[in-house]
Write an enzyme that holds these catalytic residues in place. Structure first.
Site, mmCIF file in Angstrom:
data_model
loop_
_atom_site.group_PDB
_atom_site.id
_atom_site.type_symbol
_atom_site.label_atom_id
_atom_site.label_comp_id
_atom_site.label_asym_id
_atom_site.label_seq_id
_atom_site.Cartn_x
_atom_site.Cartn_y
_atom_site.Cartn_z
ATOM 1 N N GLY A 13 -17.190 15.655 9.645
ATOM 2 C CA GLY A 13 -15.733 16.221 10.025
ATOM 3 C C GLY A 13 -15.497 17.800 9.630
ATOM 4 N N SER A 14 -16.791 18.561 9.896
ATOM 5 C CA SER A 14 -16.598 20.128 10.080
ATOM 6 C C SER A 14 -15.568 20.624 10.894
ATOM 7 C CB SER A 14 -18.048 20.758 9.876
ATOM 8 O OG SER A 14 -18.551 20.534 11.352
ATOM 9 N N LYS A 66 -10.291 -4.332 21.537
ATOM 10 C CA LYS A 66 -10.242 -2.659 21.554
ATOM 11 C C LYS A 66 -8.716 -2.421 21.734
ATOM 12 C CE LYS A 66 -12.029 1.465 23.906
ATOM 13 N NZ LYS A 66 -13.272 1.734 23.505
ATOM 14 N N ARG A 92 -16.475 7.012 19.900
ATOM 15 C CA ARG A 92 -15.976 5.791 20.335
ATOM 16 C C ARG A 92 -15.381 5.968 21.861
ATOM 17 N NH1 ARG A 92 -15.465 1.132 18.454
ATOM 18 N NH2 ARG A 92 -16.800 2.023 16.488
ATOM 19 N N ASN A 108 -11.574 16.628 23.603
ATOM 20 C CA ASN A 108 -12.634 16.368 22.775
ATOM 21 C C ASN A 108 -13.565 17.502 22.792
ATOM 22 O OD1 ASN A 108 -14.858 14.728 21.566
ATOM 23 N ND2 ASN A 108 -15.660 14.489 23.614
ATOM 24 N N HIS A 110 -17.763 18.474 22.602
ATOM 25 C CA HIS A 110 -19.051 17.823 22.836
ATOM 26 C C HIS A 110 -20.046 19.047 22.721
ATOM 27 C CE1 HIS A 110 -22.008 14.972 24.087
ATOM 28 N NE2 HIS A 110 -22.299 15.927 24.864
#
Ligand code: GRF
Length: 189
Positions: A13-14, A66, A92, A108, A110
């Protein structure tokens, strides 16, 4: 009006911390209202509680599908009136249930220059390949793995072989880029 963000994370969680701190300081004009974690007990949940941010911890495997898992999350997102979702180490693939309700409102981060090295351990993949320029990408989330349209990228030249050093460089760049990008997004959504 100030937007409400939910951050989805699975581990340390940084990036969560970086975004939350930037919101608390008022640098990002938004409030982190919810932390969604699919790994109960992950360190990110402690970070969230310390900041007084509501946490929901779920075990995906304990849901029949899901869709059921995501419907449960969706209810919480609606309850908290969430406008926007940031994935930050959420391990996920987001499914149709959430994507349909938050189309172009999920981003997101990455740790590679996408489309190179999507999926797990982008840093390790890039290192094994022998690249000389690493990087970070922020992109919209769609149904593909790390494949949605790119919002921002930063390049990190590194020719050494010390993974620890490289990881520190990548994470520092991630935090800065995620803060700047979410700040801009909050001015336009
Ligand atoms: C980051 O490298 C992010 O790019 C990737 O997962 C890692 C999460 O790190 N998706 P942290 O949990 O934010 O420290």
């Amino acid at each position: 009006m100030q937007k409400k963000i939910a951050i989805f994370a699975s581990g340390n969680g940084s990036n969560f911390q970086a975004l939350a701190d930037a919101c608390v300081k008022g640098y990002i004009n938004a409030e982190i209202s919810l932390c969604v974690c699919d790994h109960p007990g992950a360190y990110v949940t402690e970070r969230a509680r310390r900041l007084g941010i509501k946490v929901i911890e779920l075990r995906p495997k304990s849901f029949p599908s899901k869709e059921d898992y995501e419907k449960t999350i969706l209810k919480e997102l609606e309850k908290e009136k969430i406008d926007f979702i940031c994935l930050a180490g959420y391990m996920r693939i987001v499914g149709k249930t959430l994507l349909d309700s938050f189309r172009n409102k999920i981003v997101n981060i990455h740790p590679s220059l996408l489309p190179a090295f999507p999926g797990i351990d982008g840093i390790g993949q890039a290192m094994a390949y022998g690249v000389k320029v690493y990087g970070v990408t922020i992109h919209y989330v769609d149904e593909t793995l790390d494949g949605g349209s790119i919002i921002a990228q930063a390049a990190i030249p590194y020719e050494g072989s010390d993974r620890e050093v490289l990881e520190k460089m990548v994470h520092a760049r991630e935090h800065a880029l995620y803060i700047e990008t979410v700040k801009k997004l909050m001015e336009t959504v």
